[in-house]
Enzyme design. Structure first.
Site, PDB file in Angstrom:
ATOM      1  N   LYS A 233      62.537  59.102  83.055  1.00 21.16           N
ATOM      2  CA  LYS A 233      63.964  59.000  82.749  1.00 21.16           C
ATOM      3  C   LYS A 233      64.520  60.143  81.908  1.00 21.16           C
ATOM      4  O   LYS A 233      65.716  60.424  81.948  1.00 21.16           O
ATOM      5  CB  LYS A 233      64.239  57.673  82.054  1.00 21.16           C
ATOM      6  CG  LYS A 233      64.193  56.451  82.966  1.00 21.16           C
ATOM      7  CD  LYS A 233      65.457  56.352  83.795  1.00 21.16           C
ATOM      8  CE  LYS A 233      65.551  55.027  84.520  1.00 21.16           C
ATOM      9  NZ  LYS A 233      66.825  54.879  85.252  1.00 21.16           N
TER      10      LYS A 233
ATOM     11  N   SER B 102      56.102  55.613  87.770  1.00 22.22           N
ATOM     12  CA  SER B 102      57.332  55.997  87.069  1.00 22.22           C
ATOM     13  C   SER B 102      57.337  55.721  85.582  1.00 22.22           C
ATOM     14  O   SER B 102      58.232  56.189  84.877  1.00 22.22           O
ATOM     15  CB  SER B 102      58.533  55.292  87.720  1.00 22.22           C
ATOM     16  OG  SER B 102      58.413  53.889  87.616  1.00 22.22           O
TER      17      SER B 102
END
Length: 508
Positions: A55, A309
């Site tokens: 992110k 992720s």
């Protein structure tokens, strides 16, 4: 043919500023998983970023484009955690004021990580939507610039740099890439870049089955707002895919695979076995998806990329993950069966399972005729093995109910088998500890034989060197000497628990 939209995003991704804060993460072979599934599975390790998630790429790229005047006003973000950490780190790097609004349900590990980066935190509401509404108030009242977690072209371009790295690391086109999807920023950025250069590569989006907003949107050909979403994979628990990500996904995504919580837990275990790292539930989505896709499509001898992720999961969640991973991998079968309520019945039943690993055994006396037991048995994952187990039970005359896919049984009933049994006479409660090896449980029951009736039994395999069993045994006072001799001959460590207040309050 490359469309204007893809060309636009390729340019944005090539110009993205991410490496002031982000690293180029490795693309690693998953040797164990690849061997098991007969394909080459490559894992992009975004869990190795400074904030343990991809992110920060999109957050920093967006914030690097703030004007001087915007930078003075500061930024605000709404996030369940990973985007929050990205914004907080970027703000620290750029010396900006940052307010992070997080739902009260956000895992503490993510809250503390954001606080450690120096950002101001506001915990508000129980969902992303609640946090988003509060963040918009900060925009209106304080003039802060809102940094969207996924529905922003610069955020999308920042996430797309992952695909650019994969292209350098894997020069030959792979068969498919499996990309987790929540709001869709990561999926949009990566798929736009990949399809511009390698249109033949399949883009497979992976969503939690209880938060599949993209799948719903693609099916309806318009964005759908889900009435509710599951929170296990909190990083992808989004009720509606973003406007811009959906616009891109309609052109670039070939298929959506959904996975349930048990499959996600099994994927976390797979990642651990190959890397000795622990992914968060959303971080393991792509691995869960690739396993399901390979199985359903009987895929072999292909190169496949999965995106890990993130790795921001609370330590206290690991117990649940480990408990459910075996079921998600189809390595454990849970079932209930009925046996006779008389001495020796446990031993006879266990002989049916003698060559199988027993993972769980729960029982409490109910009546003089029959006993209901809750059993877990370890499997290799093959359906034929599961069917053989139930065929053996049928052949021995046992009735049974399969609970492997029964959510209530898995979450609650397995821990509630029992209750008070005031009609049980001469019951003594003991805890035993014995070396955890095949046959140890059957050896214990064989020593008891048919001398005394077992009125309570609880066993759960925890993967430790020693197994632990709680047993209620009906022993009349005149058999004290024989029972003590049995305990001495058994050779297992034990504790007498009849006077334990927990037993007196809940089981006696």
């Amino acid at each position: 043919m490359t469309t204007p939209m893809l060309t636009e995003y390729v340019e944005k991704i090539l110009k993205a500023r991410v490496y002031d804060v982000a690293h180029e993460t490795p693309l690693e072979l998953m040797p164990r998983l690849s061997a098991r599934f007969g394909n080459t599975i490559l894992q992009k390790r975004e869990d190795l970023q400074p904030v343990f998630s991809f992110k920060l790429r999109g957050a920093y790229n967006r914030m690097s484009r703030l004007t001087v005047e915007e930078a003075k006003r500061g930024v605000v973000a709404a996030s369940a955690g990973n985007h929050a950490q990205g914004v907080a780190l970027a703000a620290k790097k750029m010396n900006l004021s940052a307010l992070i609004v997080m739902p009260k349900t956000t895992p503490p590990i993510k809250v503390e990580a954001v606080r450690a980066l120096g950002a101001e935190i506001a915990l508000h509401g129980n969902s992303y939507d609640d946090a988003y509404a509060y963040a918009q108030e900060a925009v209106a009242k304080q003039g802060r610039v809102f940094i969207h977690p996924y529905d922003d072209p610069d955020v999308i371009a920042g996430q797309g740099t992952i695909a650019m790295e994969i292209m350098r690391q894997q020069p030959d086109p792979v068969y498919a890439m499996f990309i987790p999807c929540g709001g869709g920023g990561l999926l949009a950025g990566m798929s736009a870049f990949i399809k511009a250069f390698w249109p033949q590569i399949k883009i497979i989006a992976v969503e939690p089955a209880d938060a599949a907003s993209l799948k719903a949107a693609l099916s309806a050909d318009e964005r759908i707002k889900l009435e509710q979403v599951g929170l296990f994979a909190d990083g992808t628990a989004v009720r509606q895919v973003g406007v811009e990500p959906f616009r891109i996904a309609r052109e670039t995504v070939d298929e959506v695979v959904t996975v349930d919580s048990d499959e996600i837990c099994a994927a976390i275990m797979d990642i651990f076995e190959d890397t000795r790292s622990v992914a968060e539930p959303s971080g393991a989505l792509a691995v869960a998806g690739v396993k399901k896709y390979i199985t359903e499509n009987q895929l072999t001898d292909q190169s496949l990329v999965v995106i890990n992720s993130g790795a921001n999961t609370n330590f206290d969640r690991l117990r649940y993950i480990a408990e459910r991973a075996e079921i998600g991998e189809r390595r454990e079968v849970l079932f209930a069966t009925t046996i006779d309520e008389k001495p020796g019945s446990f031993q006879r039943f266990c002989k049916i399972l003698s060559d199988r690993g027993i993972t769980e055994f729960n029982y409490r006396y109910a009546n003089d005729a029959e006993a209901q037991v809750f059993v877990g048995v370890r499997m290799s994952g093959l359906e034929a093995e599961r069917q053989k187990l139930f065929a053996d039970l049928d052949g021995a005359g046992y009735s049974w109910v399969d609970f492997t896919d029964n959510e209530m049984a898995k979450l609650h009933v397995r821990y509630m088998v029992g209750g008070h049994a005031p009609q049980v006479e001469n019951e003594r409660l003991y805890r035993f500890e014995f070396p955890e090896r095949p046959g140890a449980l059957l050896r214990f029951l064989t020593h008891i034989g048919q001398r005394w009736n077992i009125s309570l039994f609880h066993y759960r395999n925890h993967g430790a060197a020693y197994g632990r069993v709680l047993v209620g045994i009906q022993v009349a006072a005149e058999h004290d000497g024989q029972f003590q001799q049995f305990l001495d001959t058994l050779g297992y460590t034990y504790w007498h628990e009849t006077d334990n207040p927990a037993y007196q309050l809940f089981l006696r």
